[in-house]
Design a protein around this motif. Sequence first.
Motif, PDB file in Angstrom:
ATOM      1  N   ARG A 114       0.865  -1.133   0.025  1.00 53.36           N
ATOM      2  CA  ARG A 114       0.021   0.026  -0.165  1.00 53.36           C
ATOM      3  C   ARG A 114       0.961   1.178  -0.060  1.00 53.36           C
ATOM      4  O   ARG A 114       0.684   2.044  -0.665  1.00 53.36           O
ATOM      5  CB  ARG A 114      -1.187  -0.071   1.188  1.00 53.36           C
ATOM      6  CG  ARG A 114      -1.756   1.140   1.222  1.00 53.36           C
ATOM      7  CD  ARG A 114      -2.752   1.185   2.636  1.00 53.36           C
ATOM      8  NE  ARG A 114      -3.381   0.122   2.634  1.00 53.36           N
ATOM      9  CZ  ARG A 114      -3.112  -0.776   3.662  1.00 53.36           C
ATOM     10  NH1 ARG A 114      -1.981  -0.629   4.396  1.00 53.36           N
ATOM     11  NH2 ARG A 114      -3.916  -1.985   3.993  1.00 53.36           N
ATOM     12  N   ARG A 142      -4.776   7.401  -2.214  1.00 51.82           N
ATOM     13  CA  ARG A 142      -5.039   6.374  -1.286  1.00 51.82           C
ATOM     14  C   ARG A 142      -6.081   5.541  -1.293  1.00 51.82           C
ATOM     15  O   ARG A 142      -6.125   4.439  -1.019  1.00 51.82           O
ATOM     16  CB  ARG A 142      -5.319   7.209   0.033  1.00 51.82           C
ATOM     17  CG  ARG A 142      -5.531   6.430   1.431  1.00 51.82           C
ATOM     18  CD  ARG A 142      -6.042   7.421   2.642  1.00 51.82           C
ATOM     19  NE  ARG A 142      -5.051   8.540   2.723  1.00 51.82           N
ATOM     20  CZ  ARG A 142      -3.889   8.570   3.700  1.00 51.82           C
ATOM     21  NH1 ARG A 142      -3.688   7.448   4.465  1.00 51.82           N
ATOM     22  NH2 ARG A 142      -3.075   9.621   3.572  1.00 51.82           N
ATOM     23  N   SER A 180      -5.508   1.433  -1.453  1.00 54.30           N
ATOM     24  CA  SER A 180      -5.988   0.876  -0.499  1.00 54.30           C
ATOM     25  C   SER A 180      -7.356  -0.219  -0.972  1.00 54.30           C
ATOM     26  O   SER A 180      -7.169  -1.381  -0.688  1.00 54.30           O
ATOM     27  CB  SER A 180      -7.178   1.713   0.435  1.00 54.30           C
ATOM     28  OG  SER A 180      -6.303   2.390   1.271  1.00 54.30           O
ATOM     29  N   CYS A 193      -5.000  -3.186  -1.814  1.00 53.48           N
ATOM     30  CA  CYS A 193      -4.892  -4.013  -0.715  1.00 53.48           C
ATOM     31  C   CYS A 193      -5.903  -4.701  -0.235  1.00 53.48           C
ATOM     32  O   CYS A 193      -5.893  -5.721   0.026  1.00 53.48           O
ATOM     33  CB  CYS A 193      -4.051  -3.021   0.331  1.00 53.48           C
ATOM     34  SG  CYS A 193      -2.476  -2.560   0.022  1.00 53.48           S
ATOM     35  N   TRP A 194      -7.111  -4.142  -0.454  1.00 56.74           N
ATOM     36  CA  TRP A 194      -8.540  -4.913  -0.390  1.00 56.74           C
ATOM     37  C   TRP A 194      -8.648  -6.092  -1.207  1.00 56.74           C
ATOM     38  O   TRP A 194      -8.693  -7.041  -0.590  1.00 56.74           O
ATOM     39  CB  TRP A 194      -9.728  -4.078  -0.180  1.00 56.74           C
ATOM     40  CG  TRP A 194     -10.954  -4.760  -0.152  1.00 56.74           C
ATOM     41  CD1 TRP A 194     -11.431  -5.195   0.859  1.00 56.74           C
ATOM     42  CD2 TRP A 194     -11.636  -5.157  -1.329  1.00 56.74           C
ATOM     43  NE1 TRP A 194     -12.825  -6.005   0.571  1.00 56.74           N
ATOM     44  CE2 TRP A 194     -12.868  -6.085  -0.799  1.00 56.74           C
ATOM     45  CE3 TRP A 194     -11.526  -5.300  -2.639  1.00 56.74           C
ATOM     46  CZ2 TRP A 194     -13.683  -6.610  -1.685  1.00 56.74           C
ATOM     47  CZ3 TRP A 194     -12.150  -5.852  -3.525  1.00 56.74           C
ATOM     48  CH2 TRP A 194     -13.592  -6.462  -2.953  1.00 56.74           C
TER      49      TRP A 194
END
Length: 142
Positions: free
Chosen positions: A97, A107, A111, A114-115
């Motif tokens: 991230r 961001r 994010s 990463c999710w």
Amino acid sequence: MHFYIQHFSNLAYHKEDGLYVLDNDLYVIVENETGAVYVFTLYKGFKCNGGSVPRPFRWFMPSWDDDVPLLNIAYCLHDWLYASAELPKKIADDMLRGLLRDAGYNRFHASTVCWAVNTFAKSHYGKDEYGVAKLGKLEVTP
């Protein structure tokens, strides 16, 4: 935790059987917000599948981008960390991230990636699918 690339060597690679293969050793120095330094060496021959982003979503996040070496380095380091399990999964994902942010992605994009990793790829942690765990090393200075 936030991670930042402090230095990296030339990223030279070619594509082979759908994978990106390093043509030379890649050296990357990453620092986190506490000042810990992570020195990565990925050896010539290391294989990475990039970001594994499904084609319909590549408008949102590229799976690889020849014009953004920091993106590709983030994917290479994350793939090696997953294959080697050299750091805990949470730190590997936090580093991904942070390095995506360092590569210029906001961001929300970082994010979301990463999710997706935590939703669809978490079962790959600790599995050396391309036989690359021994094609790298990590030195950490707290």
